[in-house]
Design a protein around this motif. Structure first.
Motif, mmCIF file in Angstrom:
data_model
loop_
_atom_site.group_PDB
_atom_site.id
_atom_site.type_symbol
_atom_site.label_atom_id
_atom_site.label_comp_id
_atom_site.label_asym_id
_atom_site.label_seq_id
_atom_site.Cartn_x
_atom_site.Cartn_y
_atom_site.Cartn_z
ATOM 1 N N LEU A 1 -12.430 4.090 3.156
ATOM 2 C CA LEU A 1 -11.612 3.006 2.789
ATOM 3 C C LEU A 1 -12.064 2.569 1.447
ATOM 4 N N LYS A 2 -13.081 2.459 0.941
ATOM 5 C CA LYS A 2 -13.357 1.980 -0.344
ATOM 6 C C LYS A 2 -12.887 2.729 -1.369
ATOM 7 N N ALA A 3 -13.102 4.151 -1.012
ATOM 8 C CA ALA A 3 -12.589 5.179 -2.055
ATOM 9 C C ALA A 3 -10.949 5.159 -2.216
ATOM 10 N N GLY A 4 -10.623 4.915 -1.118
ATOM 11 C CA GLY A 4 -9.112 4.910 -0.859
ATOM 12 C C GLY A 4 -8.534 3.462 -1.714
ATOM 13 N N LEU A 5 -9.156 2.530 -1.797
ATOM 14 C CA LEU A 5 -8.801 1.372 -2.553
ATOM 15 C C LEU A 5 -8.774 1.593 -3.953
ATOM 16 N N VAL B 1 -9.916 -7.435 6.822
ATOM 17 C CA VAL B 1 -9.186 -6.172 7.302
ATOM 18 C C VAL B 1 -7.927 -5.588 6.569
ATOM 19 N N VAL B 2 -7.886 -4.485 6.330
ATOM 20 C CA VAL B 2 -6.472 -4.010 5.579
ATOM 21 C C VAL B 2 -5.304 -4.009 6.627
ATOM 22 N N THR B 3 -4.405 -4.580 6.461
ATOM 23 C CA THR B 3 -3.102 -4.564 7.311
ATOM 24 C C THR B 3 -2.025 -3.420 6.678
ATOM 25 N N ALA B 4 -1.114 -3.380 7.623
ATOM 26 C CA ALA B 4 0.175 -2.658 7.150
ATOM 27 C C ALA B 4 0.686 -2.876 5.816
ATOM 28 N N THR B 5 0.609 -4.465 5.703
ATOM 29 C CA THR B 5 1.393 -4.992 4.499
ATOM 30 C C THR B 5 0.303 -5.636 3.480
ATOM 31 N N GLY B 6 -1.105 -5.687 3.986
ATOM 32 C CA GLY B 6 -1.658 -6.314 2.876
ATOM 33 C C GLY B 6 -3.297 -6.562 3.534
ATOM 34 N N GLY C 1 -5.703 -1.467 9.797
ATOM 35 C CA GLY C 1 -6.567 -1.821 10.898
ATOM 36 C C GLY C 1 -8.109 -1.758 10.674
ATOM 37 N N GLN C 2 -8.591 -1.177 9.448
ATOM 38 C CA GLN C 2 -9.996 -1.011 9.382
ATOM 39 C C GLN C 2 -10.631 -2.197 8.506
ATOM 40 N N PRO C 3 -11.823 -2.703 8.698
ATOM 41 C CA PRO C 3 -12.237 -3.548 8.121
ATOM 42 C C PRO C 3 -13.225 -3.027 6.680
ATOM 43 N N VAL C 4 -13.042 -4.044 5.548
ATOM 44 C CA VAL C 4 -13.774 -3.732 4.266
ATOM 45 C C VAL C 4 -15.012 -4.297 4.414
ATOM 46 N N LYS C 5 -16.140 -4.010 4.449
ATOM 47 C CA LYS C 5 -17.414 -4.355 4.272
ATOM 48 C C LYS C 5 -18.661 -3.509 3.923
ATOM 49 N N PRO C 6 -19.505 -3.924 3.052
ATOM 50 C CA PRO C 6 -19.571 -5.543 2.830
ATOM 51 C C PRO C 6 -18.734 -5.432 1.543
ATOM 52 N N TRP D 1 0.955 -1.262 0.128
ATOM 53 C CA TRP D 1 -0.015 0.159 -0.086
ATOM 54 C C TRP D 1 0.833 1.263 -0.011
ATOM 55 N N SER D 2 0.296 2.292 -0.515
ATOM 56 C CA SER D 2 1.058 3.539 -0.257
ATOM 57 C C SER D 2 1.129 4.104 1.187
ATOM 58 N N ARG D 3 2.012 4.902 1.629
ATOM 59 C CA ARG D 3 2.349 5.455 2.764
ATOM 60 C C ARG D 3 0.899 5.995 3.341
ATOM 61 N N PHE D 4 0.153 6.882 2.681
ATOM 62 C CA PHE D 4 -0.802 7.648 3.029
ATOM 63 C C PHE D 4 -2.005 6.488 3.204
ATOM 64 N N PHE D 5 -2.151 5.625 2.323
ATOM 65 C CA PHE D 5 -3.344 4.576 2.644
ATOM 66 C C PHE D 5 -3.068 3.846 3.958
ATOM 67 N N THR D 6 -1.775 3.335 4.060
ATOM 68 C CA THR D 6 -1.527 2.368 5.256
ATOM 69 C C THR D 6 -1.647 3.287 6.512
#
Length: 419
Positions: free
Chosen positions: A318-322, A249-254, A224-229, A214-219
């Motif tokens: 988060l979804k927009a960030g993806l 869940v989005v993690t720092a690495t994936g 730590g936030q969930p993607v749902k649904p 992920w980009s630094r900004f996104f991380t």
């Protein structure tokens, strides 16, 4: 008429499989000593129950059996002896009422693991099982005795039958560190490499020309936030297709979480063969592709695309960030491309997280090394149960059910061997 000599069995490992094997042996009148390297038994069991102990799943067989992938026929034979319904009845005998949640998962009524474990240990002690804590198994001596490192030094223990239930290699801080692998291999067992199962994955390059991850900004903003649904789709090396709605869940690495864990075996195998695994995320699983195209193409006037997506499709945060992670600036402004990505956002996964971080383990003692009682063909009188065996399953109660049923099979097998 002379009496039969006392029969003595040793169980190594105090997780659910080992405790269940000890119970079956004790019920048959066998003298049982249980050894564990930790200060107390059931540590992983207790940790797994922190958010609510998922005992089993209410899914009917044979659908239940399919959760064990290529090992489903072997595990089905265990479940014939002790399945999810039997597990619930067993818990009831310990005074633990259970219920089926909205997802079909089965939990104790109070959701807690500790009361069940306390009741179980009390019953085992009443059945005569002796517990020896802080005893690490070191293998066998030249005379065939079991070697243990204890607080008082090394000791040798002789047994008429042995059940090994030492776990895999996940969560090693709780006792299952995979240290048994060379000892079993030396004993003639074939051990498939231990690999992470029900695990997270690291992200590769989110788009062409980008750095992995992920980009630094996104991380910083979303880790730590969930993607749902969300719905996740992927294809295995054998053409098997995974497609399911849930959350992760989005993690720092994936990415990690229940939806990812459900696909982890397929993703791991794809990475092992191809060096990466491609998944597609449907960020709007409740809407069809045509509706999404219409909403994205709807005239937005002077509004930015981000404001347009927020007002028309409720895609923000988060979804927009993806979307920004995987699309270039030009692609983000392309209505057709944006609509397709909302329904099939690609993520390239480069590696499974280390096995020590995983919930469970794939690999272990292969079924070809065992007879139908789970006894080692190369070492008669030694039985293997639980995550030491070469099988895997998703979370949702399937892991615990199979671990305990394997303990039943190994324990009963040891009784039959002694008889």
């Amino acid at each position: 008429m002379s009496s039969l000599p006392a029969r003595h069995a040793v169980v190594v490992g105090g997780g659910p499989a080992g405790l269940m094997a000890a119970e079956r042996l004790a019920l048959a009148g066998v003298s049982v000593d249980l050894y564990d390297a930790m200060a107390s038994v059931g540590r992983k069991f207790l940790l797994a129950g922190k958010g609510g102990l998922n005992l089993t799943h209410s899914e009917a067989r044979p659908d239940f059996d399919t959760r064990y992938f290529e090992r489903q026929s072997a595990v089905a034979a265990w479940l014939d002896r002790f399945d999810g319904q039997a597990l619930r009845a067993w818990a009831g005998q310990l005074g633990i009422e259970t219920f089926v949640g909205t997802s079909g998962r089965v939990f104790p009524k109070d959701m807690k693991a500790a009361p069940l474990l306390r009741a179980w240990l009390s019953r085992l002690r009443g059945q005569g099982v002796h517990f020896h804590m802080r005893h690490r198994w070191l293998g066998w001596s030249e005379t065939g005795d079991l070697r243990f490192q204890s607080p008082d030094g090394e000791l040798a223990v002789r047994a008429d039958a042995v059940v090994l239930a030492l776990g895999g290699a996940s969560w090693p801080q709780l006792g299952s560190d995979g240290g048994w692998v060379p000892m079993l291999a030396e004993a003639g067992a074939h051990v498939a490499p231990l690999r992470a199962a029900n695990c997270g994955f690291d992200l590769g390059a989110p788009r062409d020309g980008a750095a992995p991850g992920w980009s630094r900004f996104f991380t910083e903003k979303f880790a730590g936030q969930p993607v749902k649904p969300v719905a996740l789709t992927a294809e295995g090396v054998d053409g098997r297709r995974f497609s399911r709605q849930g959350e992760f869940v989005v993690t720092a690495t994936g990415i990690e979480g229940s939806l990812v864990y459900a696909a982890s075996a397929l993703l791991r195998e794809r990475i092992e063969r191809d060096g990466e695994a491609l998944v597609h995320l449907d960020l709007l699983p409740g809407r069809d592709a045509e509706w999404v195209r219409e909403q994205v193409a709807y005239p937005r006037g002077s509004r930015s695309m981000s404001s347009h997506l927020k007002s028309r499709l409720h895609v923000e945060g988060l979804k927009a960030g993806l979307l920004h992670e995987v699309l270039s600036k030009d692609e983000y402004g392309d209505v057709a491309m944006l609509a397709r990505t909302l329904k099939a956002l690609p993520l390239r996964l480069s590696a499974a997280r280390p096995v020590a971080e995983a919930i469970s383990t794939a690999g272990g003692v292969t079924f070809e090394s065992l007879d139908e009682r789970l006894m080692l063909k190369s070492r008669p009188g030694v039985f293997v149960a639980g995550e030491m065996l070469d099988w895997e399953a998703p979370t949702g109660g399937y892991l615990l059910t199979a671990s305990m049923s394997s303990g039943v099979v190994a324990g009963d097998g040891a009784v039959a061997f002694l008889d």
